[in-house]
Design an enzyme around this catalytic site. Structure first.
Site, short mmCIF file in Angstrom:
data_model
loop_
_atom_site.label_atom_id
_atom_site.label_comp_id
_atom_site.label_asym_id
_atom_site.label_seq_id
_atom_site.Cartn_x
_atom_site.Cartn_y
_atom_site.Cartn_z
N LYS A 98 -80.20 49.30 7.36
CA LYS A 98 -81.81 49.67 7.26
C LYS A 98 -82.14 50.30 8.44
O LYS A 98 -83.19 50.97 8.40
CB LYS A 98 -82.36 48.07 7.58
CG LYS A 98 -82.33 47.20 6.46
CD LYS A 98 -83.20 47.53 5.41
CE LYS A 98 -83.19 46.43 4.19
NZ LYS A 98 -84.22 46.98 2.96
N GLU A 120 -92.68 44.81 6.61
CA GLU A 120 -92.46 43.56 6.11
C GLU A 120 -91.12 43.26 6.25
O GLU A 120 -90.11 44.24 6.28
CB GLU A 120 -92.95 43.71 4.55
CG GLU A 120 -91.86 44.39 3.49
CD GLU A 120 -91.61 45.88 3.90
OE1 GLU A 120 -92.49 46.53 4.59
OE2 GLU A 120 -90.25 46.43 3.51
N SER A 387 -73.36 47.37 2.83
CA SER A 387 -74.61 47.74 3.61
C SER A 387 -74.79 46.98 4.87
O SER A 387 -75.67 47.20 5.69
CB SER A 387 -75.60 47.38 2.40
OG SER A 387 -75.54 46.16 2.04
#
Lengths: 405, 269
Positions: A98, A120, A387
């Site tokens: 991210k 968000e 990830s």
């Protein structure tokens, strides 16, 4: 698969943000001004050498890139087939892919001169990654998080607060990620003069699916180069989990024009596709319009968005990035599922065989890769996007085991 | 401009009388689906010129907290788009004149199929549609289907809508134009009458359609202030809030009657 040979994947989206029939800009007129401004700024900066240099610098020195491509030997042995390589996004600063995107969008925010960022978040990883870059740049930060997720992900809530962000629990609708996104949009349209909205996935109105993809494509660019270095050829297959789909598109995109590389996006099968309790719109949804784009959705017969289920909060989203919807339709990527149980098994197996604790999201990709590898030859190579790391999930797993941590 | 459409007819009539339009928004099914049609009749009896019937959606992104709650309540009563159309048909049995506009989001229409929706809307006696998340660049196909059936396409304009875009929207819009008076979601505060005046003057250069102003109008005073330079005012959140707080269907009708009555009086003064 003849159709895809004529497609140049780098040419998408079109000028209005469409990937075939998907994507676009389905928002209230009240948001158009802000989106126009963002589109204009991004198209100006994305090829600007100074901007690229600043982004690359931050990725190297702040995020800690490149992330390794690691041969999981014992996992490979256990699967009994193709070699399984892990792209270690879990080793990034803040523990997931991210941050690639938030570093990029933070640079855009800085250029825009805005003093406040909002985001968000579902599992909290994107919220943490946003709060992190906001702290670094001295920007005010507010993170919208479904009230249900605030309860499920308390460690990340506290991390965000430590980083100086305000975490706003969202009580509307199903109180999860989709509602957090609605609320962040409402904040943005109200405070657009001083606020930059850092969307965390490849969904939302144009240009978000494009810019979030571009920032995450560093994953695939590195993996491509590393594959050639490590085993002298491109991988036979890529595997990544798909919620909104940012880590998957980040890995896939730089390989899309390599037609021999097979790709598998793994959606959350939840309690099983047949039960309806899952988060797999590409496998069991229909095209519709939500959050500013046309894409596959989980909805009822009246077109109302329905609640999804997954053991991993980060995949618990009823939509998916529009580029994935398009890649599904044209057959370039195969979208499959791993259910809760398979993901939990993979979580334990990777932890025990390699000493790597994967995020529950990433565990879905590992679960599918194990099956895929078993049917492939020992001379073949699979790259799995690991990830994120799983430290945030130990409470969830402990609760399933009936243990209080 | 044809006068076969109730919206066109209503604005022509108001113009002839030198009066401003009062547009009232409620969410279909809010307060129970059996109570919506009586509420619509009450709105008309109290002085409403056009009804905007909100079609509930699970993710009403452009709405403030008050109207969001209205959508949630309506969905608890299982109010689908089909149900909304049935309500309009029922309303039409007693009211052949008051224009009804469906205001909602694209996905329920997408699910029904745009052509099916356009047909059903015409058959039910709907006069126009405002689909919040279909901006000009995505509205084309539905726009055409509705126009072919003499239904009007209502568009939002905002303080940030530039002149080039204004022209694009003016080319697609019909019936009237809905000017959003502030940056934000429905029901927000801080209305600035001077900015409304300047923007309406700017919009006038691009369209002859009636201009109605909404978002942030709470009472007769604010309605009057914004409609001075336009053709009407849209009132929504204050009605939805009253419906949400009412103890009974009768009490909801009484509150709505009082609010609309007060605004009507101020607009006509």
């Amino acid at each position: 698969m003849s159709k895809q040979e004529t497609v140049d994947f780098s040419a998408f989206p079109d000028a209005d943000g469409h990937f075939g029939a998907y994507g676009g800009r389905f928002v209230s007129e009240t948001l158009i001004g802000a989106l126009d401004e963002l589109r204009e700024m991004y198209s100006r900066l994305k090829d600007d050498p100074e901007f690229i240099k600043a982004f690359d610098y931050d990725l190297a020195h702040y995020v800690g890139r490149p992330s390794p491509l690691y041969l999981a030997e014992r996992l490979t042995e256990a699967a009994g087939g193709a070699r399984i390589w892990l792209k270690r996004e879990d080793l990034n600063h803040t523990g997931a892919h991210k941050v690639n995107n938030t570093v990029g969008q933070a640079l855009l925010a800085k250029h825009s001169g805005k003093t406040r960022v909002i985001a968000e978040t579902g599992a909290g990883q994107h919220g943490v990654a946003t709060a992190t870059v906001a702290a670094r740049l001295g920007l005010k930060c507010a993170v919208y998080m479904g009230a249900e997720d605030v309860k499920r992900q308390s460690p990340n809530v506290y991390r965000m607060k430590l980083l100086g962000a305000e975490v706003i629990p969202v009580e509307s609708g199903s109180k999860t990620l989709k509602d957090a996104m609605n609320e962040a949009m409402r904040d943005w349209v109200t405070n657009v003069d001083d606020t930059f909205y850092i969307i965390g996935t490849v969904a939302g109105p144009h240009p978000y699916p494009q810019l979030v993809r571009d920032f995450n494509s560093v994953i695939g660019r590195e993996a491509r180069r590393q594959s050639l270095e490590e085993f002298g050829q491109l991988p036979d297959a890529l595997v990544a989990c798909v919620g909104g789909g940012s880590n998957a598109i980040g890995l896939f995109h730089p390989f899309l024009n390599d037609s021999d590389v097979k790709m598998y996006g793994v959606e959350a099968g939840g309690e099983g596709l047949a039960t309806g309790h899952h988060a797999a719109p590409l496998n069991d949804g229909v095209p519709g319009i939500l959050h500013g784009n046309r894409t596959y959705l989980m909805e009822d017969d009246d077109g109302q968005i329905i609640e999804t289920h997954s053991v991993s909060a980060g995949l618990d989203y009823p939509g998916v990035g529009p580029e994935h919807a398009w890649l599904k339709d044209i057959g370039r990527v195969e979208y499959v599922t791993a259910d809760d149980k398979e993901a939990l098994d993979a979580f334990r197996q990777l932890t025990r065989t390699e000493g790597i604790l994967p995020a529950l999201e990433s565990s879905h990709a590992v679960a599918y890769a194990l099956k895929l590898a078993a049917g492939m030859g020992a001379d073949q190579n699979i790259v799995v996007n690991l990830s994120g790391r799983g430290d945030k999930d130990i409470f969830t797993v402990a609760a399933i085991d009936g243990i209080q941590v | 401009m044809t006068e076969e459409n109730r919206i066109d007819r209503r604005f022509a009539g108001l113009r002839a009388e030198g009066r401003k339009a009062l547009v009232a928004y409620i969410v279909a099914g809010d307060g129970g689906s059996e109570n919506t049609v009586p509420l619509m009749h009450q709105l008309v009896a109290s002085g409403t010129d056009l009804i905007e019937l909100g079609v509930p959606f699970s993710d009403p992104m452009a709405e403030g907290p008050v109207i969001q709650k209205g959508h949630e309540r309506a969905l608890e009563h299982k109010t689908s788009l089909r149900k909304c159309l049935q309500m309009v048909a029922e309303f039409r049995r007693q009211d052949a004149d008051t224009p009804v506009i469906l205001m909602g989001y694209a996905n329920p229409i997408e699910k029904m199929g745009a052509e099916n929706f356009a047909e059903a809307a015409r058959d039910a006696g709907v006069d126009g549609a405002l689909t919040v998340d279909l901006p000009a660049e995505e509205a084309g196909p539905l726009n055409r289907l509705l126009s072919e059936r003499e239904l009007r396409n209502i568009f939002l304009l905002t303080p940030t809508t530039g002149d080039e875009r204004l022209q694009q929207i003016a080319g697609l819009a019909s019936g009237f134009v809905y000017y959003v008076s502030l940056k934000g979601v429905t029901g927000a505060g801080h209305l600035d009458p001077d900015s409304v005046r300047d923007n309406l003057t700017r919009i006038r250069r691009h369209t002859d359609l009636p201009l109605c102003v909404g978002f942030g109008i709470k009472d007769g005073e604010s309605a009057r202030a914004v409609s001075e330079h336009g053709d009407g005012a849209v009132v929504g959140s204050v009605l939805v809030s009253a419906i949400g707080e009412a103890a009974s269907a009768g009490a909801a009708r009484d509150s709505v009657a009082a609010i609309v009555g007060e605004i009507r009086t101020a607009l006509d003064a």
